[in-house]
Design an enzyme around this catalytic site. Structure first.
Site, PDB file in Angstrom:
ATOM      1  N   ARG A 161       0.824  -1.217   0.000  1.00 38.25           N
ATOM      2  CA  ARG A 161       0.000   0.000   0.000  1.00 38.25           C
ATOM      3  C   ARG A 161       0.854   1.260   0.000  1.00 38.25           C
ATOM      4  O   ARG A 161       0.319   2.359   0.153  1.00 38.25           O
ATOM      5  CB  ARG A 161      -0.937  -0.005   1.218  1.00 38.25           C
ATOM      6  CG  ARG A 161      -2.054  -1.021   1.081  1.00 38.25           C
ATOM      7  CD  ARG A 161      -3.008  -1.008   2.263  1.00 38.25           C
ATOM      8  NE  ARG A 161      -4.107  -1.961   2.038  1.00 38.25           N
ATOM      9  CZ  ARG A 161      -4.897  -2.428   2.992  1.00 38.25           C
ATOM     10  NH1 ARG A 161      -4.716  -2.038   4.236  1.00 38.25           N
ATOM     11  NH2 ARG A 161      -5.867  -3.275   2.708  1.00 38.25           N
ATOM     12  N   GLU A 211      -1.532  -8.991  -5.233  1.00 38.22           N
ATOM     13  CA  GLU A 211      -2.826  -9.658  -5.373  1.00 38.22           C
ATOM     14  C   GLU A 211      -2.674 -11.132  -5.748  1.00 38.22           C
ATOM     15  O   GLU A 211      -3.464 -11.966  -5.319  1.00 38.22           O
ATOM     16  CB  GLU A 211      -3.699  -8.934  -6.402  1.00 38.22           C
ATOM     17  CG  GLU A 211      -4.226  -7.586  -5.915  1.00 38.22           C
ATOM     18  CD  GLU A 211      -5.068  -7.687  -4.646  1.00 38.22           C
ATOM     19  OE1 GLU A 211      -5.616  -8.765  -4.372  1.00 38.22           O
ATOM     20  OE2 GLU A 211      -5.159  -6.684  -3.921  1.00 38.22           O
ATOM     21  N   GLN A 253      -5.619 -17.037  -1.844  1.00 34.97           N
ATOM     22  CA  GLN A 253      -5.618 -18.223  -0.976  1.00 34.97           C
ATOM     23  C   GLN A 253      -4.591 -18.118   0.137  1.00 34.97           C
ATOM     24  O   GLN A 253      -4.181 -19.136   0.693  1.00 34.97           O
ATOM     25  CB  GLN A 253      -5.310 -19.500  -1.769  1.00 34.97           C
ATOM     26  CG  GLN A 253      -6.028 -19.631  -3.066  1.00 34.97           C
ATOM     27  CD  GLN A 253      -7.495 -19.837  -2.901  1.00 34.97           C
ATOM     28  OE1 GLN A 253      -8.207 -18.898  -2.610  1.00 34.97           O
ATOM     29  NE2 GLN A 253      -7.973 -21.034  -3.095  1.00 34.97           N
ATOM     30  N   THR A 254      -4.110 -16.939   0.428  1.00 34.56           N
ATOM     31  CA  THR A 254      -2.993 -16.820   1.360  1.00 34.56           C
ATOM     32  C   THR A 254      -3.198 -15.634   2.288  1.00 34.56           C
ATOM     33  O   THR A 254      -3.615 -14.564   1.851  1.00 34.56           O
ATOM     34  CB  THR A 254      -1.668 -16.661   0.582  1.00 34.56           C
ATOM     35  OG1 THR A 254      -1.619 -17.635  -0.458  1.00 34.56           O
ATOM     36  CG2 THR A 254      -0.482 -16.850   1.486  1.00 34.56           C
ATOM     37  N   LEU A 295       5.562 -20.671  -0.325  1.00 37.34           N
ATOM     38  CA  LEU A 295       4.301 -19.915  -0.390  1.00 37.34           C
ATOM     39  C   LEU A 295       3.155 -20.769  -0.943  1.00 37.34           C
ATOM     40  O   LEU A 295       1.987 -20.480  -0.694  1.00 37.34           O
ATOM     41  CB  LEU A 295       4.505 -18.661  -1.248  1.00 37.34           C
ATOM     42  CG  LEU A 295       3.497 -17.522  -1.130  1.00 37.34           C
ATOM     43  CD1 LEU A 295       3.307 -17.081   0.307  1.00 37.34           C
ATOM     44  CD2 LEU A 295       3.943 -16.329  -1.975  1.00 37.34           C
ATOM     45  N   GLY A 296       3.509 -21.794  -1.694  1.00 36.97           N
ATOM     46  CA  GLY A 296       2.483 -22.691  -2.219  1.00 36.97           C
ATOM     47  C   GLY A 296       1.854 -22.219  -3.514  1.00 36.97           C
ATOM     48  O   GLY A 296       2.099 -21.104  -3.972  1.00 36.97           O
ATOM     49  N   TYR A 318     -11.443 -11.903  -9.987  1.00 34.45           N
ATOM     50  CA  TYR A 318     -11.106 -11.170  -8.771  1.00 34.45           C
ATOM     51  C   TYR A 318      -9.879 -10.294  -8.966  1.00 34.45           C
ATOM     52  O   TYR A 318      -9.902  -9.084  -8.688  1.00 34.45           O
ATOM     53  CB  TYR A 318     -10.864 -12.113  -7.571  1.00 34.45           C
ATOM     54  CG  TYR A 318     -10.129 -11.380  -6.483  1.00 34.45           C
ATOM     55  CD1 TYR A 318     -10.795 -10.446  -5.711  1.00 34.45           C
ATOM     56  CD2 TYR A 318      -8.748 -11.523  -6.322  1.00 34.45           C
ATOM     57  CE1 TYR A 318     -10.117  -9.693  -4.766  1.00 34.45           C
ATOM     58  CE2 TYR A 318      -8.063 -10.773  -5.382  1.00 34.45           C
ATOM     59  CZ  TYR A 318      -8.757  -9.868  -4.609  1.00 34.45           C
ATOM     60  OH  TYR A 318      -8.084  -9.112  -3.697  1.00 34.45           O
ATOM     61  N   ASP A 364     -13.686 -11.462  -3.569  1.00 32.94           N
ATOM     62  CA  ASP A 364     -12.966 -12.609  -3.011  1.00 32.94           C
ATOM     63  C   ASP A 364     -13.786 -13.170  -1.849  1.00 32.94           C
ATOM     64  O   ASP A 364     -14.944 -12.797  -1.650  1.00 32.94           O
ATOM     65  CB  ASP A 364     -11.557 -12.196  -2.566  1.00 32.94           C
ATOM     66  CG  ASP A 364     -11.584 -11.270  -1.355  1.00 32.94           C
ATOM     67  OD1 ASP A 364     -12.686 -10.806  -0.977  1.00 32.94           O
ATOM     68  OD2 ASP A 364     -10.509 -11.011  -0.791  1.00 32.94           O
ATOM     69  N   CYS A 369     -15.477  -8.194  10.128  1.00 31.29           N
ATOM     70  CA  CYS A 369     -16.514  -9.149   9.693  1.00 31.29           C
ATOM     71  C   CYS A 369     -15.871 -10.512   9.451  1.00 31.29           C
ATOM     72  O   CYS A 369     -15.882 -11.057   8.350  1.00 31.29           O
ATOM     73  CB  CYS A 369     -17.196  -8.629   8.424  1.00 31.29           C
ATOM     74  SG  CYS A 369     -18.773  -9.432   8.042  1.00 31.29           S
ATOM     75  N   CYS A 421     -19.311  -7.191  15.476  1.00 28.21           N
ATOM     76  CA  CYS A 421     -20.356  -6.321  14.949  1.00 28.21           C
ATOM     77  C   CYS A 421     -20.452  -4.992  15.716  1.00 28.21           C
ATOM     78  O   CYS A 421     -20.886  -3.979  15.165  1.00 28.21           O
ATOM     79  CB  CYS A 421     -21.700  -7.046  14.979  1.00 28.21           C
ATOM     80  SG  CYS A 421     -21.725  -8.547  13.967  1.00 28.21           S
ATOM     81  N   CYS A 445     -18.469  -2.458  14.003  1.00 32.76           N
ATOM     82  CA  CYS A 445     -18.612  -2.438  12.549  1.00 32.76           C
ATOM     83  C   CYS A 445     -19.167  -1.099  12.050  1.00 32.76           C
ATOM     84  O   CYS A 445     -20.216  -0.648  12.521  1.00 32.76           O
ATOM     85  CB  CYS A 445     -19.519  -3.576  12.086  1.00 32.76           C
ATOM     86  SG  CYS A 445     -19.722  -3.603  10.295  1.00 32.76           S
TER      87      CYS A 445
END
Length: 358
Positions: free
Chosen positions: A32, A44, A49-50, A87-88, A127, A145, A199, A206, A209
């Site tokens: 970022r 991204e 999945q990570t 990392l897979g 995505y 996602d 969430c 909540c 939130c």
DNA sequence: AACCCGGGGTC
DNA sequence: GACCCAGGGTT
């Protein structure tokens, strides 16, 4: 039917609260620091999945090694896999490099901001396409996602099974309907950040939130029951004997896996499928398959490695050979120190403690 | 739509 | 050990 769901939903209010909350609460993450489309892209892909915590050190090492799209395009695939090691889902790394080379060849090295062009690149699905377009180019494209589906299933009270492909498309439609035109980047990142920090899958917070007042699940006290998600089926067990074969030069035999399928192009110690072969003929079978005579030595222990669809049951056995060369290009005798230079999956990194000097 | 691709975390 | 998390490619 989908129009009904967004009817009487205060899109404006939801957007404002979400974006304001994101601006005030966003985590300081390495990807970022700027909006470089290449870095957004790398992050991204890694985040597929990570978990964020897992990705951070990998992202930093990866960008240090390949600071620009061109650095990655001209790199050696084995080096890229080595950087990705642990990392897979290694096809992510291979597809990413493939796509980056395509950008150099066809788009003059500039990441395309056109949805069709971007989405046609290897490894970029719906995505990731939406994430790059919104975060790097600030275009109002949905990026759905697992986090987003969880948040939206609760906010909009959608009880369909999110494991189904057609349901994901429905969510993309809803996301398209509520995304901010003014700040699509903060909106998309905000909804994912909300899913990660507030969430959450279990025990969502909540009370903290920012969009609680818009959440239909919360209003009905059923936030814990959403999203609905069918369970994955069980993994199959497969038995192998892993051979740690040492020669007179204190070198070990390793092999490069095929260039497709599981752990493609990663290196490993030879694995004998004992269920098919039977233990008695192991040395015979090995000579036939690998063209190398070995003498089995001693069992060192057992290891278990769990994938998403397979469980490897591994028996570790040491062996010796008088050979120091192999005919096959995918086979190599390598000294202990040189093992570090090759990309190994985590399952085979677990073997390293059994590698000892003679 | 079903299946193939890793690895990490919690309880 | 059981369970949870989670996109893209291929067929």
């Amino acid at each position: 039917m989908t129009e009904q769901i967004l009817q009487s939903f205060d899109v404006q209010g939801f957007q404002t609260n979400l974006i304001d909350w994101y601006q005030a609460n966003k985590r300081d993450l390495p990807w970022r620091h700027d909006q470089d489309p290449y870095k957004v892209w790398v992050s991204e892909i890694m985040l597929q999945q990570t978990q964020v915590a897992t990705v951070i050190p990998y992202f930093q090492r990866f960008i240090a090694k390949y600071p620009t799209l061109h650095d990655l395009a001209y790199a050696d695939q084995q080096d890229v896999l080595k950087t990705w090691e642990g990392l897979g889902y290694y096809s992510r790394a291979r597809h990413l490099q493939n796509a980056v080379r395509e950008v150099v060849a066809s788009y003059d090295g500039e990441v395309p901001d056109d949805p069709k062009a971007l989405g046609s690149l290897k490894g970029i699905g719906p995505y990731t396409k939406g994430a790059i377009l919104s975060i790097a180019f600030n275009k109002p494209q949905p990026a759905v996602d697992g986090n987003v589906m969880r948040v939206l299933s609760r906010v909009l009270k959608i009880e369909d099974d999110i494991a189904q492909p057609k349901v994901k498309k429905q969510f993309e439609h809803y996301a398209d309907g509520i995304i901010s035109d003014k700040d699509p980047s903060s909106f998309n990142q905000g909804i994912m950040e909300l899913g990660a920090l507030v969430c959450t899958p279990k025990e969502p917070m909540c009370l903290f939130c920012p969009v609680q007042e818009y959440c239909r699940a919360f209003q009905e006290g059923m936030e814990q029951d959403l999203p609905v998600k069918s369970k994955a089926k069980k993994q199959k067990k497969v038995h192998y004997t892993v051979l740690l074969i040492c020669n007179d030069n204190d070198e070990y035999l390793i092999e490069k896996r095929p260039d497709d399928g599981l752990l493609a192009n990663m290196w490993q110690f030879p694995m004998v499928p004992v269920d098919e072969i039977g233990k008695d003929h192991m040395d015979n079978w090995f000579q036939l398959e690998y063209g190398i005579d070995i003498t089995l030595s001693a069992k060192q222990g057992d290891l278990k490695h769990v994938f998403s669809h397979i469980i490897w049951q591994l028996e570790i056995v040491t062996a010796t050979t008088s050979r120091d060369q192999a005919a096959d290009k995918r086979l190599r005798f390598v000294s202990r120190d040189m093992l570090d230079e090759y990309p190994f999956p985590v399952s085979h990194q677990k073997m390293m403690p059994y590698i000892t000097s003679r």
